[in-house]
Scaffold this active site. Structure first.
Site, short mmCIF file in Angstrom:
data_model
loop_
_atom_site.label_atom_id
_atom_site.label_comp_id
_atom_site.label_asym_id
_atom_site.label_seq_id
_atom_site.Cartn_x
_atom_site.Cartn_y
_atom_site.Cartn_z
N CYS A 73 -4.62 6.29 -4.29
CA CYS A 73 -3.89 5.07 -4.28
C CYS A 73 -2.32 5.32 -4.70
O CYS A 73 -2.28 5.46 -5.97
CB CYS A 73 -4.77 3.96 -5.09
N GLY A 81 -1.37 2.80 -6.95
CA GLY A 81 -2.17 2.99 -8.55
C GLY A 81 -1.39 4.10 -9.19
O GLY A 81 -1.29 4.04 -10.47
N CYS A 93 0.79 -1.32 -0.11
CA CYS A 93 -0.01 0.15 0.01
C CYS A 93 0.91 1.13 -0.01
O CYS A 93 1.60 1.42 0.98
CB CYS A 93 -1.01 -0.08 1.27
N GLU A 145 -10.54 0.65 -5.84
CA GLU A 145 -9.62 -0.36 -5.27
C GLU A 145 -9.96 -1.49 -4.78
O GLU A 145 -11.25 -1.72 -4.23
CB GLU A 145 -8.90 0.19 -3.92
N HIS A 181 -2.61 -4.04 -10.89
CA HIS A 181 -3.38 -2.73 -11.18
C HIS A 181 -3.73 -3.09 -12.74
O HIS A 181 -2.88 -3.27 -13.56
CB HIS A 181 -2.40 -1.48 -11.13
N1 LIG Z 1 -6.47 -2.08 -2.02
C1 LIG Z 1 -5.17 -2.20 -2.37
C2 LIG Z 1 -4.11 -1.72 -1.13
C3 LIG Z 1 -4.17 -0.65 -0.89
C4 LIG Z 1 -3.38 0.45 -1.95
C5 LIG Z 1 -3.30 1.60 -1.17
N2 LIG Z 1 -4.49 2.48 -1.29
C6 LIG Z 1 -1.98 2.50 -2.10
O1 LIG Z 1 -2.03 3.64 -1.53
O2 LIG Z 1 -1.19 1.88 -2.68
C7 LIG Z 1 -5.12 -3.63 -2.94
O3 LIG Z 1 -5.89 -4.47 -2.42
O4 LIG Z 1 -4.08 -4.02 -3.51
#
Ligand SMILES: N[C@@H](CCC[C@H](N)C(=O)O)C(=O)O
Length: 279
Positions: A224, A227, A75, A215, A166
């Site tokens: 994100c 992301g 994350c 997400e 992603h």
């Molecule tokens: N929901 C994502 C993990 C969290 C990503 C985050 N918000 C970021 O800032 O990178 C997943 O399940 O991969």
């Protein structure tokens, strides 16, 4: 048993941080994390992050549960918040600005900068279909500008793993995308066996991107970090972007670089403490 926590956010992507340094197992279960993340009946957050003892010579280990209880590999906004949290915990005993953090995506190094921002060495992007993972194309081939059928429409997608998966689509206007409707359809598409984070990108220029995200395990969030990194990499792979860009998210901007020198991705952005409490 009382458990202290600190609420942090990185551009509105918000987390409950727990000092878990005395045990190598999270002190909360995924089910408890789901309850705490609830914005009406809990504290409210996109995820719960645990600061655990380091493994394999690292300073600390980060584990995180999404607000649906699933455990992602990494994350980006969360690791900046973790760096701020660790600096707070160490207080006067803090003797360095750079932490080596063990994560399920490998060793990640956030660095506290003099201006209060956190710069993170996010490591190498992984580009082969089997590394995402996705069945869009042959296992050892990159997934660039591939057609994907979602909601009766063909989207041209590029896939990048920053440790977590992603799927990036460049669109004319990010605001026109109905994220609530198509986000879950991307997330659970059979082409993505471990589900997927989905980013929609509007190119303002070669070094300025606007992004909205759905997400995996958390739905729509204000930002994100992984992301934003994956999206810049996708922009470079498709010839649309320079190697350094600002990625503007609903919660604010991140500075992202995919270095030509060492091929690693660097992310710089804020981490803000909101409040502390006791469960
Ligand atoms: N929901 C994502 C993990 C969290 C990503 C985050 N918000 C970021 O800032 O990178 C997943 O399940 O991969």
């Amino acid at each position: 048993m009382a458990i202290e926590f600190t609420k942090y956010h990185g551009l509105g992507n918000d987390f409950i941080l727990i000092d878990n340094r005395s045990s190598s197992l999270p002190v909360l279960t995924p089910e408890q994390a789901v309850k705490l993340c609830d914005r009406h009946f809990g504290i409210g957050a996109d995820g719960v992050i645990f600061a655990l003892p380091g493994e394999n010579g690292t300073d600390y280990t980060m584990r995180i549960f999404n607000s649906d209880g699933s455990e992602p590999e990494m994350c980006g906004n969360g690791i900046r918040c973790l760096a701020g949290f660790l600096a707070d915990l160490e207080g006067e005993f803090r003797n360095k600005d750079l932490y080596r953090i063990h994560t399920l995506a490998g060793v990640i190094t956030p660095q506290l900068m003099p201006d209060g921002q956190v710069k993170v060495d996010m490591g190498f992007p992984r580009l082969l279909a089997r590394e995402i993972p996705t069945t869009l194309g042959a296992a050892d081939v990159k997934v660039i500008n591939q057609p994907l059928e979602v909601a009766g429409q063909t989207w041209e997608v590029t896939c990048v793993s920053m440790g977590n998966p992603h799927c990036i689509t460049f669109v004319e206007d990010v605001v026109a995308i109905s994220l609530e409707t198509i986000g879950p359809l991307f997330e659970h598409h059979p082409a993505f066996p471990q589900r997927i984070n989905t980013e929609f990108i509007q190119l303002v220029s070669r070094d300025y991107l606007k992004m909205r995200v759905w997400e995996r395990g958390a739905g729509i969030t204000l930002a994100c970090g992984t992301g934003a990194c994956a999206s810049l990499v996708a922009g470079v792979l498709t010839g649309k972007c320079d190697r350094t860009a600002i990625v503007e998210l609903p919660g604010g901007p991140l500075q992202i670089e995919w270095s030509e020198i060492d091929q690693r991705v660097y992310m710089t952005g804020p981490a803000e403490r909101v409040f502390t409490g006791k469960l």
